[in-house]
Design an enzyme around this catalytic site. Structure first.
Site, PDB file in Angstrom:
ATOM      1  N   GLN A 106      45.978   8.227  17.038  1.00  0.00           N
ATOM      2  CA  GLN A 106      45.235   7.063  17.560  1.00  0.00           C
ATOM      3  C   GLN A 106      44.344   6.491  16.464  1.00  0.00           C
ATOM      4  O   GLN A 106      43.700   5.476  16.650  1.00  0.00           O
ATOM      5  CB  GLN A 106      44.356   7.492  18.736  1.00  0.00           C
ATOM      6  CG  GLN A 106      45.141   8.051  19.910  1.00  0.00           C
ATOM      7  CD  GLN A 106      44.225   8.771  20.893  1.00  0.00           C
ATOM      8  OE1 GLN A 106      43.648   8.164  21.772  1.00  0.00           O
ATOM      9  NE2 GLN A 106      44.092  10.072  20.723  1.00  0.00           N
ATOM     10  N   ASN A 107      44.303   7.170  15.325  1.00  0.00           N
ATOM     11  CA  ASN A 107      43.371   6.766  14.269  1.00  0.00           C
ATOM     12  C   ASN A 107      43.948   5.617  13.451  1.00  0.00           C
ATOM     13  O   ASN A 107      45.155   5.537  13.219  1.00  0.00           O
ATOM     14  CB  ASN A 107      43.057   7.949  13.358  1.00  0.00           C
ATOM     15  CG  ASN A 107      42.390   9.072  14.124  1.00  0.00           C
ATOM     16  OD1 ASN A 107      41.943   8.857  15.252  1.00  0.00           O
ATOM     17  ND2 ASN A 107      42.322  10.252  13.543  1.00  0.00           N
ATOM     18  N   CYS A 162      48.970 -12.137  11.311  1.00  0.00           N
ATOM     19  CA  CYS A 162      48.615 -13.521  11.594  1.00  0.00           C
ATOM     20  C   CYS A 162      48.814 -13.776  13.095  1.00  0.00           C
ATOM     21  O   CYS A 162      49.929 -13.629  13.599  1.00  0.00           O
ATOM     22  CB  CYS A 162      49.483 -14.480  10.784  1.00  0.00           C
ATOM     23  SG  CYS A 162      49.102 -16.196  11.177  1.00  0.00           S
ATOM     24  N   HIS A 217      47.561   2.954  17.415  1.00  0.00           N
ATOM     25  CA  HIS A 217      46.562   1.879  17.521  1.00  0.00           C
ATOM     26  C   HIS A 217      46.497   1.014  16.268  1.00  0.00           C
ATOM     27  O   HIS A 217      45.529   0.296  16.057  1.00  0.00           O
ATOM     28  CB  HIS A 217      45.181   2.473  17.853  1.00  0.00           C
ATOM     29  CG  HIS A 217      45.128   3.095  19.222  1.00  0.00           C
ATOM     30  ND1 HIS A 217      44.106   3.918  19.641  1.00  0.00           N
ATOM     31  CD2 HIS A 217      45.991   3.011  20.271  1.00  0.00           C
ATOM     32  CE1 HIS A 217      44.343   4.310  20.888  1.00  0.00           C
ATOM     33  NE2 HIS A 217      45.478   3.782  21.281  1.00  0.00           N
ATOM     34  N   THR A 247      40.680  14.597  20.157  1.00  0.00           N
ATOM     35  CA  THR A 247      40.646  13.378  20.976  1.00  0.00           C
ATOM     36  C   THR A 247      39.982  13.671  22.316  1.00  0.00           C
ATOM     37  O   THR A 247      40.174  14.759  22.875  1.00  0.00           O
ATOM     38  CB  THR A 247      42.050  12.779  21.207  1.00  0.00           C
ATOM     39  OG1 THR A 247      41.928  11.652  22.081  1.00  0.00           O
ATOM     40  CG2 THR A 247      43.051  13.766  21.774  1.00  0.00           C
ATOM     41  N   ASP A 255      42.577   4.975  10.387  1.00  0.00           N
ATOM     42  CA  ASP A 255      41.924   5.172   9.081  1.00  0.00           C
ATOM     43  C   ASP A 255      42.886   5.489   7.937  1.00  0.00           C
ATOM     44  O   ASP A 255      42.472   5.518   6.768  1.00  0.00           O
ATOM     45  CB  ASP A 255      40.837   6.263   9.177  1.00  0.00           C
ATOM     46  CG  ASP A 255      41.355   7.604   9.697  1.00  0.00           C
ATOM     47  OD1 ASP A 255      42.528   7.937   9.439  1.00  0.00           O
ATOM     48  OD2 ASP A 255      40.570   8.315  10.351  1.00  0.00           O
ATOM     49  N   CYS A 293      51.385 -19.529   7.004  1.00  0.00           N
ATOM     50  CA  CYS A 293      51.027 -20.668   7.862  1.00  0.00           C
ATOM     51  C   CYS A 293      49.555 -21.055   7.775  1.00  0.00           C
ATOM     52  O   CYS A 293      49.144 -22.040   8.389  1.00  0.00           O
ATOM     53  CB  CYS A 293      51.412 -20.380   9.307  1.00  0.00           C
ATOM     54  SG  CYS A 293      50.281 -19.250  10.134  1.00  0.00           S
TER      55      CYS A 293
HETATM   56  P1  OAD Z   1      36.626   9.779  20.830  1.00  0.00           P
HETATM   57  O1  OAD Z   1      35.429   9.357  20.055  1.00  0.00           O
HETATM   58  O2  OAD Z   1      36.760   9.309  22.217  1.00  0.00           O
HETATM   59  O3  OAD Z   1      36.683  11.382  20.875  1.00  0.00           O
HETATM   60  C1  OAD Z   1      36.551  12.173  19.724  1.00  0.00           C
HETATM   61  C2  OAD Z   1      36.856  13.593  20.111  1.00  0.00           C
HETATM   62  O4  OAD Z   1      36.801  14.372  18.930  1.00  0.00           O
HETATM   63  C3  OAD Z   1      35.860  14.225  21.103  1.00  0.00           C
HETATM   64  O5  OAD Z   1      36.583  14.878  22.133  1.00  0.00           O
HETATM   65  C4  OAD Z   1      35.078  15.220  20.246  1.00  0.00           C
HETATM   66  O6  OAD Z   1      34.674  16.376  20.994  1.00  0.00           O
HETATM   67  C5  OAD Z   1      36.122  15.589  19.200  1.00  0.00           C
HETATM   68  N1  OAD Z   1      35.587  16.052  17.903  1.00  0.00           N
HETATM   69  C6  OAD Z   1      34.413  15.745  17.305  1.00  0.00           C
HETATM   70  N2  OAD Z   1      34.302  16.342  16.117  1.00  0.00           N
HETATM   71  C7  OAD Z   1      35.451  17.056  15.941  1.00  0.00           C
HETATM   72  C8  OAD Z   1      35.958  17.901  14.904  1.00  0.00           C
HETATM   73  N3  OAD Z   1      35.256  18.131  13.778  1.00  0.00           N
HETATM   74  N4  OAD Z   1      37.177  18.474  15.069  1.00  0.00           N
HETATM   75  C9  OAD Z   1      37.898  18.254  16.189  1.00  0.00           C
HETATM   76  N5  OAD Z   1      37.473  17.465  17.203  1.00  0.00           N
HETATM   77  C10 OAD Z   1      36.265  16.877  17.085  1.00  0.00           C
HETATM   78  O7  OAD Z   1      37.904   9.399  19.933  1.00  0.00           O
HETATM   79  P2  OAD Z   1      39.422   9.213  20.404  1.00  0.00           P
HETATM   80  O8  OAD Z   1      39.790  10.205  21.443  1.00  0.00           O
HETATM   81  O9  OAD Z   1      40.238   9.171  19.172  1.00  0.00           O
HETATM   82  O10 OAD Z   1      40.939   3.034  20.612  1.00  0.00           O
HETATM   83  O11 OAD Z   1      39.361   7.778  21.040  1.00  0.00           O
HETATM   84  C11 OAD Z   1      40.541   7.215  21.536  1.00  0.00           C
HETATM   85  C12 OAD Z   1      40.513   5.728  21.365  1.00  0.00           C
HETATM   86  O12 OAD Z   1      39.314   5.192  21.962  1.00  0.00           O
HETATM   87  C13 OAD Z   1      40.416   5.245  19.928  1.00  0.00           C
HETATM   88  O13 OAD Z   1      41.665   5.245  19.256  1.00  0.00           O
HETATM   89  C14 OAD Z   1      39.875   3.854  20.099  1.00  0.00           C
HETATM   90  C15 OAD Z   1      38.812   4.107  21.136  1.00  0.00           C
HETATM   91  O14 OAD Z   1      38.523   3.048  21.981  1.00  0.00           O
HETATM   92  C16 OAD Z   1      41.070   1.775  20.175  1.00  0.00           C
HETATM   93  O15 OAD Z   1      40.287   1.263  19.401  1.00  0.00           O
HETATM   94  C17 OAD Z   1      42.265   1.079  20.744  1.00  0.00           C
END
Ligand code: OAD
Length: 273
Positions: free
Chosen positions: A110-111, A151, A143, A216, A113, A178
């Site tokens: 989902q990253n 564009c 994502h 996540t 980066d 464009c």
């Molecule tokens: P979140 O910020 O929702 O969750 C991050 C998760 O990483 C949490 O469950 C933390 O407990 C865990 N975490 C923190 N530090 C960690 C570490 N050192 N090792 C392992 N885990 C750790 O991020 P995502 O689940 O990626 O979407 O968020 C999902 C989506 O929500 C993103 O892709 C973004 C956002 O809205 C879009 O922008 C479309």
């Protein structure tokens, strides 16, 4: 008091998870912002999270871009600079090395980066690794990517790493074909995920006998549905996260700790035995 030999991150628990991975026939790997936290990339939720100080609908929606593309680019330009200064951490590296040895595994992230891609390049070039590395299947960026632009007028998508000048609307990057104002090629709220990428991810989730879910919150669908598909197809889930998530209740193993510490033990050839 917890028993140190069988607690959530005990060597015994990690050995159990290693055995599940070794026996697996197809692995879906799903990562989120947590795997990049130790590289210095902010997560979205929780203390210091990106969504804590910003309203997503003001910055990460098609409507926000139509209203004020300069403001949206100011924020994405800042995120790009921040991420460009970050490098893969021990978690990304362990995963990349393991993926090069496991052609039956598929990485979906989902990253946005690009750090998995950098770690994969490092793994392929690593002279210390004598195992026959294969170029893993392309990473499924669910994502999108901070370092691609699209564009909105003609749909053309290209890589883009140059700094963004967001001082005025006129200095924003423009489409070479464009002339439209380019946007970041990331998925915004209210938008569909790229169809082909999502289709491949669901196919990998269905084929997998284990879903390895790392860093996540498992709150955002459809990405969060992928491990559920593996579960429904009879597979198991291994979770790596310092905190519980909605997946924890159904996970075969929950490894509670930072990915940069857990993944080398779980995935390196010389990891916990
Ligand atoms: P979140 O910020 O929702 O969750 C991050 C998760 O990483 C949490 O469950 C933390 O407990 C865990 N975490 C923190 N530090 C960690 C570490 N050192 N090792 C392992 N885990 C750790 O991020 P995502 O689940 O990626 O979407 O968020 C999902 C989506 O929500 C993103 O892709 C973004 C956002 O809205 C879009 O922008 C479309």
């Amino acid at each position: 008091m917890a028993d140190a030999t069988s607690g959530p991150t005990s060597p015994e628990t990690i050995r159990h998870a290693r055995a599940l991975l070794e026996a697996a026939d197809g692995v879906l790997v799903l990562t989120g912002a947590g795997i990049s936290a130790e590289s210095g990339v902010p997560t979205f939720r929780g203390a210091g999270g990106l969504w804590k100080d910003h309203r997503p609908e003001e910055l990460a929606t098609p409507g926000a871009f139509r209203r004020d593309p300069r403001l949206v680019w100011e924020w994405y330009g800042w995120r790009r600079e921040l991420v460009a200064a970050c490098t893969p951490n021990a978690g990304h590296r362990a995963l990349a090395g393991w993926l090069a040895r496991r052609p039956d595994a598929r990485l979906c992230t989902q990253n946005v980066d690009g750090l998995h891609g950098l770690a994969a390049l490092e793994a392929l070039a690593d002279p210390a690794d004598s195992s026959p590395a294969v170029a893993p299947a392309p990473i499924l960026e669910l994502h999108g990517s901070l370092f691609r632009v699209r564009c909105p007028e003609c749909g053309e998508e290209t890589p883009h790493r140059e700094p963004i000048d967001a001082r005025t609307r006129d200095t924003l990057p423009r489409c070479g074909s464009c002339g439209g104002i380019l946007r970041p090629a990331v998925v915004w709220f209210g938008e569909m995920l790229p169809h082909a990428v999502l289709e491949e991810a669901f196919a990998a989730a269905t084929r997998a006998s284990v879903a390895l879910v790392i860093g996540t919150s498992a709150l955002v669908h459809p990405a969060a549905s992928l491990p559920l598909v593996t579960l429904e197809a009879g597979g198991g889930v291994i979770e790596v996260n310092p905190e519980p998530s909605p997946l924890s209740a159904t996970a075969a193993v929950s490894l509670r700790g930072p990915a940069g510490t857990i993944l080398p033990c779980l995935l390196d050839e010389g990891g916990t035995r």
